[in-house]
Design a protein around this motif. Structure first.
Motif, PDB file in Angstrom:
ATOM      1  N   MET A 196       0.842  -1.180   0.000  1.00 31.67           N
ATOM      2  CA  MET A 196       0.000   0.000   0.000  1.00 31.67           C
ATOM      3  C   MET A 196       0.890   1.248   0.000  1.00 31.67           C
ATOM      4  N   THR A 197       0.562   2.197  -0.811  1.00 28.16           N
ATOM      5  CA  THR A 197       1.316   3.432  -0.929  1.00 28.16           C
ATOM      6  C   THR A 197       1.018   4.346   0.254  1.00 28.16           C
ATOM      7  N   ASN A 198       2.048   4.981   0.794  1.00 27.19           N
ATOM      8  CA  ASN A 198       1.875   5.923   1.906  1.00 27.19           C
ATOM      9  C   ASN A 198       1.145   7.170   1.386  1.00 27.19           C
ATOM     10  N   PRO A 199      -0.009   7.509   1.974  1.00 30.96           N
ATOM     11  CA  PRO A 199      -0.757   8.672   1.500  1.00 30.96           C
ATOM     12  C   PRO A 199      -0.184  10.010   1.974  1.00 30.96           C
ATOM     13  N   ILE A 200       0.782   9.957   2.883  1.00 30.87           N
ATOM     14  CA  ILE A 200       1.375  11.188   3.422  1.00 30.87           C
ATOM     15  C   ILE A 200       2.494  11.642   2.494  1.00 30.87           C
ATOM     16  N   ARG A 201       2.387  12.860   2.012  1.00 31.67           N
ATOM     17  CA  ARG A 201       3.405  13.422   1.123  1.00 31.67           C
ATOM     18  C   ARG A 201       4.553  14.005   1.948  1.00 31.67           C
ATOM     19  N   PRO A 202       5.730  14.121   1.348  1.00 34.82           N
ATOM     20  CA  PRO A 202       6.820  14.822   2.043  1.00 34.82           C
ATOM     21  C   PRO A 202       6.426  16.289   2.250  1.00 34.82           C
ATOM     22  N   THR A 203       6.676  16.800   3.433  1.00 37.18           N
ATOM     23  CA  THR A 203       6.333  18.189   3.734  1.00 37.18           C
ATOM     24  C   THR A 203       7.244  19.119   2.945  1.00 37.18           C
ATOM     25  N   ASP A 204       6.626  20.069   2.251  1.00 36.62           N
ATOM     26  CA  ASP A 204       7.393  21.014   1.436  1.00 36.62           C
ATOM     27  C   ASP A 204       6.968  22.440   1.779  1.00 36.62           C
ATOM     28  N   ASP A 205       7.568  23.401   1.099  1.00 36.91           N
ATOM     29  CA  ASP A 205       7.268  24.805   1.383  1.00 36.91           C
ATOM     30  C   ASP A 205       5.822  25.167   1.083  1.00 36.91           C
ATOM     31  N   ASP A 206       5.220  24.538   0.085  1.00 40.40           N
ATOM     32  CA  ASP A 206       3.808  24.807  -0.215  1.00 40.40           C
ATOM     33  C   ASP A 206       2.916  24.336   0.934  1.00 40.40           C
ATOM     34  N   ALA A 207       3.227  23.176   1.500  1.00 40.70           N
ATOM     35  CA  ALA A 207       2.448  22.669   2.637  1.00 40.70           C
ATOM     36  C   ALA A 207       2.624  23.594   3.842  1.00 40.70           C
ATOM     37  N   ARG A 208       3.846  24.025   4.094  1.00 39.97           N
ATOM     38  CA  ARG A 208       4.091  24.952   5.203  1.00 39.97           C
ATOM     39  C   ARG A 208       3.338  26.260   5.002  1.00 39.97           C
TER      40      ARG A 208
ATOM     41  N   GLY B 217      -6.806  18.725   1.102  1.00 38.44           N
ATOM     42  CA  GLY B 217      -7.812  18.229   0.168  1.00 38.44           C
ATOM     43  C   GLY B 217      -7.416  16.817  -0.242  1.00 38.44           C
ATOM     44  N   PHE B 218      -8.208  16.204  -1.086  1.00 42.01           N
ATOM     45  CA  PHE B 218      -7.944  14.822  -1.479  1.00 42.01           C
ATOM     46  C   PHE B 218      -6.528  14.664  -2.026  1.00 42.01           C
ATOM     47  N   GLY B 219      -5.794  13.702  -1.480  1.00 40.02           N
ATOM     48  CA  GLY B 219      -4.448  13.388  -1.949  1.00 40.02           C
ATOM     49  C   GLY B 219      -3.385  14.386  -1.533  1.00 40.02           C
ATOM     50  N   LYS B 220      -3.696  15.252  -0.569  1.00 43.46           N
ATOM     51  CA  LYS B 220      -2.736  16.273  -0.140  1.00 43.46           C
ATOM     52  C   LYS B 220      -2.600  16.250   1.382  1.00 43.46           C
ATOM     53  N   ALA B 221      -2.001  15.213   1.913  1.00 41.27           N
ATOM     54  CA  ALA B 221      -1.847  15.051   3.355  1.00 41.27           C
ATOM     55  C   ALA B 221      -0.373  15.185   3.738  1.00 41.27           C
ATOM     56  N   PHE B 222      -0.135  15.911   4.843  1.00 37.01           N
ATOM     57  CA  PHE B 222       1.232  16.176   5.286  1.00 37.01           C
ATOM     58  C   PHE B 222       1.315  16.119   6.806  1.00 37.01           C
ATOM     59  N   HIS B 223       2.420  15.568   7.310  1.00 29.98           N
ATOM     60  CA  HIS B 223       2.742  15.680   8.726  1.00 29.98           C
ATOM     61  C   HIS B 223       3.654  16.893   8.894  1.00 29.98           C
ATOM     62  N   LEU B 224       3.397  17.671   9.942  1.00 28.41           N
ATOM     63  CA  LEU B 224       4.202  18.868  10.208  1.00 28.41           C
ATOM     64  C   LEU B 224       4.820  18.744  11.590  1.00 28.41           C
TER      65      LEU B 224
END
Length: 155
Positions: A1-13, A141-148
């Motif tokens: 299963m693919t990890n749904p959490i994206r790498p945190t980037d400047d756009d997410a911040r 939103g859908f497909g845009k999850a990040f841990h901070l």
């Protein structure tokens, strides 16, 4: 299963920062000190001068006692827009630590966001609370999850 959490980037911040800066209320989750059960309430919220969320809370409220007993809490920030599926709109869950803020020093700052709070700001049963983020979860939103992490919230 693919990890749904994206790498945190400047756009997410930047999105997380914009949600905090625009928030004028939030859902606050605490633990009831008598039972240990979770409890959620709505609070007014403003970004502090340093970007850390602030709220003016009555010491008579149940959640103030809960924060005094256990300052770890969670805030949900972000509201659905007027159209579309509510799950497509960004929201931010902050896991934070609540501490007292300098109510007199931050009076003008708080009232610049909530001028009507002038009616009760100086009541002795109100305290200004600072919610310092320890970590967070951004759902953009859908497909845009990040841990901070705490450094991600620095202004």
């Amino acid at each position: 299963m693919t990890n749904p959490i994206r790498p945190t980037d400047d756009d997410a911040r930047a999105l997380a920062r914009s949600l905090i800066d625009a928030a004028r209320f939030a859902a606050l989750a605490v633990l009831d000190p008598a039972t240990g059960d979770p409890m959620v309430t709505r609070i007014a919220l403003v970004p502090g001068p340093d970007g850390v969320p602030l709220s003016l809370i009555s010491t008579l409220s149940t959640h103030t006692g809960a924060l005094a007993a256990h300052p770890a809490c969670s805030l949900l920030i972000g509201e659905p827009g007027p159209k579309g599926d509510p799950l497509t709109h960004p929201r931010l869950t902050l896991q934070a630590t609540a501490t007292a803020a300098d109510k007199s020093a931050l009076r003008d700052h708080y009232l610049s966001h909530y001028p009507k709070a002038q009616l009760y700001y100086d009541f002795t049963d109100f305290q200004l609370t600072r919610f310092t983020p320890d970590r967070g979860f951004l759902n953009g939103g859908f497909g845009k999850a990040f841990h901070l992490t705490a450094p991600d919230f620095a202004t």
